[in-house]
Design an enzyme around this catalytic site. Structure first.
Site, mmCIF file in Angstrom:
data_model
loop_
_atom_site.group_PDB
_atom_site.id
_atom_site.type_symbol
_atom_site.label_atom_id
_atom_site.label_comp_id
_atom_site.label_asym_id
_atom_site.label_seq_id
_atom_site.Cartn_x
_atom_site.Cartn_y
_atom_site.Cartn_z
ATOM 1 N N SER A 1 0.826 -1.205 0.000
ATOM 2 C CA SER A 1 0.000 0.000 0.000
ATOM 3 C C SER A 1 0.859 1.253 0.000
ATOM 4 O O SER A 1 1.907 1.302 0.640
ATOM 5 C CB SER A 1 -0.913 0.020 1.230
ATOM 6 O OG SER A 1 -1.690 1.205 1.247
ATOM 7 N N ASN B 1 -7.976 -1.502 2.578
ATOM 8 C CA ASN B 1 -8.644 -0.779 1.502
ATOM 9 C C ASN B 1 -10.099 -0.484 1.837
ATOM 10 O O ASN B 1 -10.636 0.558 1.454
ATOM 11 C CB ASN B 1 -8.552 -1.576 0.203
ATOM 12 C CG ASN B 1 -7.176 -1.497 -0.430
ATOM 13 O OD1 ASN B 1 -6.188 -1.234 0.252
ATOM 14 N ND2 ASN B 1 -7.093 -1.725 -1.718
ATOM 15 N N GLU C 1 -10.058 2.363 4.007
ATOM 16 C CA GLU C 1 -9.723 3.495 3.133
ATOM 17 C C GLU C 1 -10.984 4.028 2.441
ATOM 18 O O GLU C 1 -11.192 5.247 2.363
ATOM 19 C CB GLU C 1 -8.700 3.034 2.093
ATOM 20 C CG GLU C 1 -8.288 4.063 1.074
ATOM 21 C CD GLU C 1 -7.377 3.447 0.015
ATOM 22 O OE1 GLU C 1 -7.668 3.609 -1.184
ATOM 23 O OE2 GLU C 1 -6.389 2.775 0.393
#
Length: 473
Positions: free
Chosen positions: A129, A188, A191
């Site tokens: 990431s 994610n 995120e």
């Protein structure tokens, strides 16, 4: 002939940047790409004069590597990974290591780990990431797979990973088979939630208070100096300060309001559903992108489905502070959901996940890096069996203090008809989690009424089930 420490297949930007990162840390890298011309272009360009070996076939790549061979695959997730693995296997020997550094779905990584171990090979599925910049300067790395492979890649991974202030690398072994890719998937998903919450805060202040991008830029820049300090808040301030070279307008105002997605947020939501874990903020962030995609329908509906014209009547400065507090509380809810998903997966798949270490992995390099991840690490270090992040003393204090602001902001957005999804879902999650009694007794009664699904009673021990004959002749 000089042998390379590691090989990498896939010369898209992420692959190239990881190669340059490895080489800058003292490792010799052999490279290959299906379109061989890209190898030559890379060697004549960014790789010129570096300890990088360009190869024109998989066989040549494998023969140029030290043993055990370490080969990192940076290709599109799904079938391309399987196809490439099949092409590489004939050129490997027992003990060699394949590393999938893409955003693969964790069930695929579980399957690939088992299949390759049966052939005497080792496999690592690692989350990477930080985007293109992170790949070049230091990403967050979340490896999982064959435990025997870790000692052979540990030095490389830790050297190329992002470092926090004390020099600790944002890289540690996560767990067996699909654990690394699962943790990256949840990263994610968080995120998605984080980005949606920030965008809603931006929209509320823009529409309710009439603040322009330049004014909002100062607000987000100020927020980034406090407890909301994070990469996403930082780049939000940068975005709000950018002007379009063509029109001179604020850049954010010329970007169409349709957000794309690559699937990891959907995977996180599906995993939460499969595991029976509530993750409404992450799910709503995914659905928000889905509804953003139907732009033409929304434009037509905007002319037909009008809401009353309502103006903001409060203190603008106090409301901005309320939005900040609401955003922080909702952010805690989103992270709590992500860690709850990982805890359930650890039990389901037999992974020994260290949540304090995972928070450490995310402190630098990755997209959700934020100051408060240190508080998350402290919370799990003090109580590894912590049931929910909101129960940790620090976060409980914040939630109790900021809940009033979260309620006020959600109410104001609803009153004015400002479209927000993630903020209300975070509030609903908080209220549901803290409630000793929910409406599910009525749902279970309905289920028993039409389907004889039975129910548990409040005056009996858990685990005893009953049925009522609701309709009598």
């Amino acid at each position: 002939m000089q042998k390379a420490d590691i090989g990498l297949i896939g010369l898209a930007v992420m692959g190239e940047n990881l190669i340059l990162n490895m080489e800058s840390k003292g490792f010799t890298v052999a490279v290959f790409n299906r379109t061989v011309q890209k190898v030559d272009d890379f060697m004549d360009g960014r790789a010129r004069g570096r300890n990088i070996i360009g190869t024109h076939s998989i066989e040549e790549l494998c023969s140029s590597l030290e043993r055990p061979r370490r080969i990192m695959l940076m290709v599109k997730a799904g079938k391309p990974v399987d196809d490439l693995i099949e092409q590489v296997i004939p050129h490997l020997e027992k003990g060699d290591i394949l590393i999938d550094g893409g955003n693969s779905h964790f069930p695929d990584t579980i399957r690939r780990t088992r299949a390759l171990e049966e052939k005497g090979l080792l496999f690592i599925g690692t989350g990477v990431s930080g985007g293109e910049e992170g790949a070049l300067k230091g990403p967050s790395i979340m490896p999982g797979g064959s435990p025997k492979a870790w000692p052979h890649v540990k030095k490389i991974f830790k050297k190329i990973a992002a470092k926090v202030e004390d020099g600790t690398p944002c890289c540690e072994w996560v767990g067996s088979d699909g654990a690394g890719h699962f943790v990256k998937m949840v990263h994610n998903g968080i995120e998605y939630g984080d980005m949606q919450l920030i965008s809603e805060a931006y929209l509320i202040m823009s529409l309710a208070l009439g603040l322009k991008p330049a004014e909002l830029q100062k607000i987000f820049a100020e927020w980034n100096r406090g407890e909301l300090n994070s990469y996403l808040i930082e780049i939000t301030a940068d975005i709000l300060g950018k002007r379009d070279d063509i029109t001179g307008k604020p850049m954010v105002d010329v970007i169409l309001d349709t957000a794309g997605q690559k699937g990891t947020g959907k995977w996180t939501t599906a995993a939460a559903l499969d595991l029976g874990i509530p993750a409404p903020t992450i799910a709503e962030a995914v659905f928000a992108r889905c509804i953003s995609a139907i732009k033409e329908e929304r434009v037509k509906a905007s002319a037909l489905l009008k809401t009353p014209a309502v103006r903001f009547k409060g203190d603008p400065k106090a409301f901005v502070e309320a939005v900040r507090e609401a955003l922080y509380a909702a952010k805690i809810c989103s992270y709590a959901q992500g860690f709850a998903i990982m805890a359930a997966a650890a039990g389901e798949y037999g992974w020994k996940l260290n949540f304090g270490e995972i928070a450490l992995l995310w402190r630098g390099g990755c997209i959700i890096r934020a100051r408060f991840l240190e508080k998350i690490k402290e919370a799990f270090d003090k109580n590894p069996g912590l049931g929910n992040l909101m129960l940790a003393p620090y976060f409980r204090k914040i939630m109790l203090k900021n809940q009033e602001s979260l309620r006020a902001v959600v109410i104001e957005a609803a009153r004015m008809g400002i479209p927000v999804q993630a903020l209300p879902s975070a509030l609903a999650y908080f209220d549901s989690y803290r409630s000793a009694r929910l409406s599910a007794n009525m749902i279970q009664a309905q289920r028993d009424y039409f389907g004889a699904h039975t129910y548990e009673r409040t005056d009996r021990k858990r685990g005893e089930f009953f049925h009522t004959e609701w309709i009598r002749e």
